[in-house]
Design a protein around this motif. Structure first.
Motif, PDB file in Angstrom:
ATOM      1  N   GLN A 130       0.836  -1.205   0.000  1.00 41.83           N
ATOM      2  CA  GLN A 130       0.000   0.000   0.000  1.00 41.83           C
ATOM      3  C   GLN A 130       0.877   1.264   0.000  1.00 41.83           C
ATOM      4  O   GLN A 130       0.646   2.192  -0.766  1.00 41.83           O
ATOM      5  N   GLU A 131       1.910   1.253   0.838  1.00 37.52           N
ATOM      6  CA  GLU A 131       2.781   2.435   0.949  1.00 37.52           C
ATOM      7  C   GLU A 131       3.577   2.685  -0.318  1.00 37.52           C
ATOM      8  O   GLU A 131       3.740   3.814  -0.763  1.00 37.52           O
ATOM      9  N   THR A 132       4.097   1.606  -0.904  1.00 37.95           N
ATOM     10  CA  THR A 132       4.958   1.781  -2.079  1.00 37.95           C
ATOM     11  C   THR A 132       4.153   1.946  -3.367  1.00 37.95           C
ATOM     12  O   THR A 132       4.684   2.420  -4.369  1.00 37.95           O
ATOM     13  N   GLY A 133       2.887   1.512  -3.333  1.00 38.98           N
ATOM     14  CA  GLY A 133       2.033   1.648  -4.519  1.00 38.98           C
ATOM     15  C   GLY A 133       2.384   0.691  -5.641  1.00 38.98           C
ATOM     16  O   GLY A 133       1.919   0.854  -6.773  1.00 38.98           O
ATOM     17  N   VAL A 134       3.176  -0.334  -5.339  1.00 41.90           N
ATOM     18  CA  VAL A 134       3.498  -1.312  -6.390  1.00 41.90           C
ATOM     19  C   VAL A 134       2.265  -2.192  -6.635  1.00 41.90           C
ATOM     20  O   VAL A 134       1.380  -2.286  -5.790  1.00 41.90           O
ATOM     21  N   THR A 135       2.221  -2.822  -7.786  1.00 38.95           N
ATOM     22  CA  THR A 135       1.148  -3.786  -8.049  1.00 38.95           C
ATOM     23  C   THR A 135       1.592  -5.133  -7.483  1.00 38.95           C
ATOM     24  O   THR A 135       2.659  -5.627  -7.834  1.00 38.95           O
ATOM     25  N   LEU A 358      -3.567  -8.300   0.741  1.00 37.01           N
ATOM     26  CA  LEU A 358      -4.549  -8.273   1.823  1.00 37.01           C
ATOM     27  C   LEU A 358      -5.382  -9.556   1.811  1.00 37.01           C
ATOM     28  O   LEU A 358      -5.610 -10.184   2.851  1.00 37.01           O
ATOM     29  N   SER A 359      -5.811  -9.957   0.621  1.00 35.35           N
ATOM     30  CA  SER A 359      -6.533 -11.227   0.498  1.00 35.35           C
ATOM     31  C   SER A 359      -5.628 -12.363   0.983  1.00 35.35           C
ATOM     32  O   SER A 359      -6.070 -13.278   1.696  1.00 35.35           O
ATOM     33  N   ALA A 360      -4.346 -12.284   0.608  1.00 34.09           N
ATOM     34  CA  ALA A 360      -3.388 -13.318   1.034  1.00 34.09           C
ATOM     35  C   ALA A 360      -3.240 -13.322   2.551  1.00 34.09           C
ATOM     36  O   ALA A 360      -3.119 -14.383   3.175  1.00 34.09           O
ATOM     37  N   ALA A 361      -3.252 -12.140   3.161  1.00 31.49           N
ATOM     38  CA  ALA A 361      -3.127 -12.061   4.625  1.00 31.49           C
ATOM     39  C   ALA A 361      -4.333 -12.735   5.283  1.00 31.49           C
ATOM     40  O   ALA A 361      -4.197 -13.421   6.299  1.00 31.49           O
ATOM     41  N   ALA A 384     -11.965  -9.002  11.177  1.00 29.38           N
ATOM     42  CA  ALA A 384     -11.609  -8.382   9.886  1.00 29.38           C
ATOM     43  C   ALA A 384     -10.240  -7.724  10.009  1.00 29.38           C
ATOM     44  O   ALA A 384      -9.900  -7.179  11.062  1.00 29.38           O
ATOM     45  N   ILE A 385      -9.452  -7.802   8.950  1.00 30.87           N
ATOM     46  CA  ILE A 385      -8.127  -7.176   8.961  1.00 30.87           C
ATOM     47  C   ILE A 385      -8.234  -5.781   8.356  1.00 30.87           C
ATOM     48  O   ILE A 385      -8.786  -5.615   7.263  1.00 30.87           O
ATOM     49  N   THR A 386      -7.718  -4.787   9.052  1.00 32.89           N
ATOM     50  CA  THR A 386      -7.633  -3.454   8.440  1.00 32.89           C
ATOM     51  C   THR A 386      -6.164  -3.061   8.404  1.00 32.89           C
ATOM     52  O   THR A 386      -5.404  -3.384   9.307  1.00 32.89           O
ATOM     53  N   LEU A 387      -5.790  -2.371   7.357  1.00 31.51           N
ATOM     54  CA  LEU A 387      -4.374  -1.992   7.232  1.00 31.51           C
ATOM     55  C   LEU A 387      -4.098  -0.670   7.949  1.00 31.51           C
ATOM     56  O   LEU A 387      -4.946   0.173   8.033  1.00 31.51           O
TER      57      LEU A 387
END
Ligand SMILES: NC(=O)c1ccc[n+]([C@@H]2O[C@H](COP(=O)([O-])OP(=O)(O)OC[C@H]3O[C@@H](n4cnc5c(N)ncnc54)[C@H](O)[C@@H]3O)[C@@H](O)[C@H]2O)c1
Length: 387
Positions: A130-135, A358-361, A384-387
């Motif tokens: 999320q921070e780095t914005g990579v795909t 996130l799905s993987a987490a 639920a997981i929130t980032l």
């Protein structure tokens, strides 16, 4: 017409998954087809760089498949400015470190599951993305399988009416390795090396249940090591410290708020009397369906027989013949390749991939809570997981 070439550093491609599914069945066919074309006419081509620890082996594979670039230097490849994507299919226990380094270097990542050994680490990876914005893309191959694509279509069409339950049977006999060689790597059976049925499969079951039915609200699992001793790749005896079977019950909720009971048996100590190595059955008020990797059959309410229990008589109904095959109605490609192509399109478009960290987490979370449920012999609600 322009061509965009994506350079993909591929780690762990001497392994079963890395080699067969990702290199041979996904990236090389895309390369050999000359890439694929975007709507605006741009051709996207791929250029793999093979990474491995064993120079001779990696060189041999590169030569065999006409791959120009290979290296034993993972960090060097990660930090190579010409590399666009880092892919990882190495051992689970080594994954998080590789992914962190890759994202810190600004690389897009595509990775095998599970993304990490602990939930905390899996969440950290999602935060970094999320921070780095990579795909970031994580293999969700089961959802791309023809059988499950058809099953999902039945859900979308409202075929089932109100969905009541989903049951999954997964597994086959994995030989111990003494007389007949084991058909899976020995680290899979050692907890200290990141092995274990629950760790391995619950991350799949999480996205399968989410992708077909809805949110997984709770887990109750019994995990077992049925075969305590196995023999490794060198023929040496070792203690199987990880679980080789997991029997799970899951409470699920559909997007419409219906409660569904999920139940999945996963075992490396079971013999197959099924049509496929994994099968899921959904039962609903208006119909039922059974899907394997490729095939899916369905039975409508109107075609449902009315069995009467009488153990004194031979079975009166040809039950298996009462199901109709669901057609593909499309050209369903290899699941891994289909997801790769979707991911590569997302990379070029600079957007998120729908199956990310996130799905993987959530998958890692389900495995962790499944093991906890078994250890504590109780049902555990899933926060639920929130980032
Ligand atoms: N998507 C799926 O259906 C699926 C199926 C099986 C495995 N997997 C995942 O793929 C990953 C690889 O599994 P696999 O079955 O291909 O395993 P494997 O043992 O066949 O391959 C492991 C790879 O890691 C490399 N490796 C790097 N460092 C290593 C070390 N120190 N010790 C041992 N190997 C090392 C090996 O050389 C090999 O290339 C795992 O994370 C596993 O969870 C996914």
């Amino acid at each position: 017409m322009t061509t965009r070439t994506l350079r993909i550093a591929m780690n762990g491609i001497t392994g079963r998954m890395g080699y067969r599914q990702h290199l041979v069945r996904s990236i090389l066919p895309i390369r050999d087809a000359g890439g694929f074309t975007l709507d605006d006419g741009t051709t996207v081509q791929v250029e793999p760089i093979l990474i491995g620890r064993n120079e001779a082996k990696i060189k041999e594979l590169a030569e065999l498949h006409g791959v120009e670039h290979w290296t034993t230097d993972l960090d060097g490849a990660i930090n190579d400015p010409s590399v666009d994507i880092v892919f990882d299919a190495s051992m689970t226990s080594l994954r998080a470190a590789t992914l962190k380094k890759a994202m810190a270097a600004g690389k897009h990542i595509f990775t095998e599951k599970p993304t990490a050994e602990t939930l905390a680490e899996a969440i950290e990876l999602a935060q970094i993305a999320q921070e780095t914005g990579v795909t970031a893309g994580v293999v969700h191959d089961k959802l791309y399988l023809p059988g499950l694509v058809k099953l999902r279509r039945l859900v979308d069409e409202g075929f089932f009416g109100r969905i009541l339950s989903i049951r999954g049977e997964f597994g086959y006999w994995v030989f111990e390795g003494d007389v007949q060689e084991a058909q899976r790597p020995s680290w899979n059976y050692r907890a200290e090396d990141g092995g274990g049925m629950t760790t391995d499969m619950f991350c799949h079951w999480n996205y399968v249940l989410e992708g077909i039915i809805g949110t997984v609200k709770s887990v109750n699992a019994t995990t077992v090591t049925h075969i305590p001793v196995r023999w490794d790749e060198n023929g040496d005896e070792y203690k199987a410290t990880a679980d080789d079977a997991a029997y799970g019950i899951f409470e699920l909720e559909t997007p419409g708020g219906d409660q569904v009971v999920g139940q999945i048996n996963s075992s490396w100590a079971v013999r197959v009397y099924r049509d496929e190595l994994v099968e899921f059955q959904i039962d609903g008020t208006h119909g039922s369906a059974v899907a394997g990797l490729r095939k899916c059959v369905a039975q409508q309410r109107a075609h449902t027989p009315k069995p009467v229990w009488n153990p004194d008589l031979p079975v009166t109904e040809p039950f298996r013949e009462q199901w109709l095959e669901v057609p593909a109605n499309a050209d369903l490609d290899n699941g891994f390749k289909a997801q790769w192509e979707e991911f590569l399109r997302d990379v070029v478009a600079g957007r998120e991939h729908r199956f990310g960290l996130l799905s993987a987490a959530r998958g890692v979370q389900l495995a962790e809570l499944g093991l906890q449920s078994s250890a504590e012999r109780r049902t555990i609600d899933i926060p639920a997981i929130t980032l």
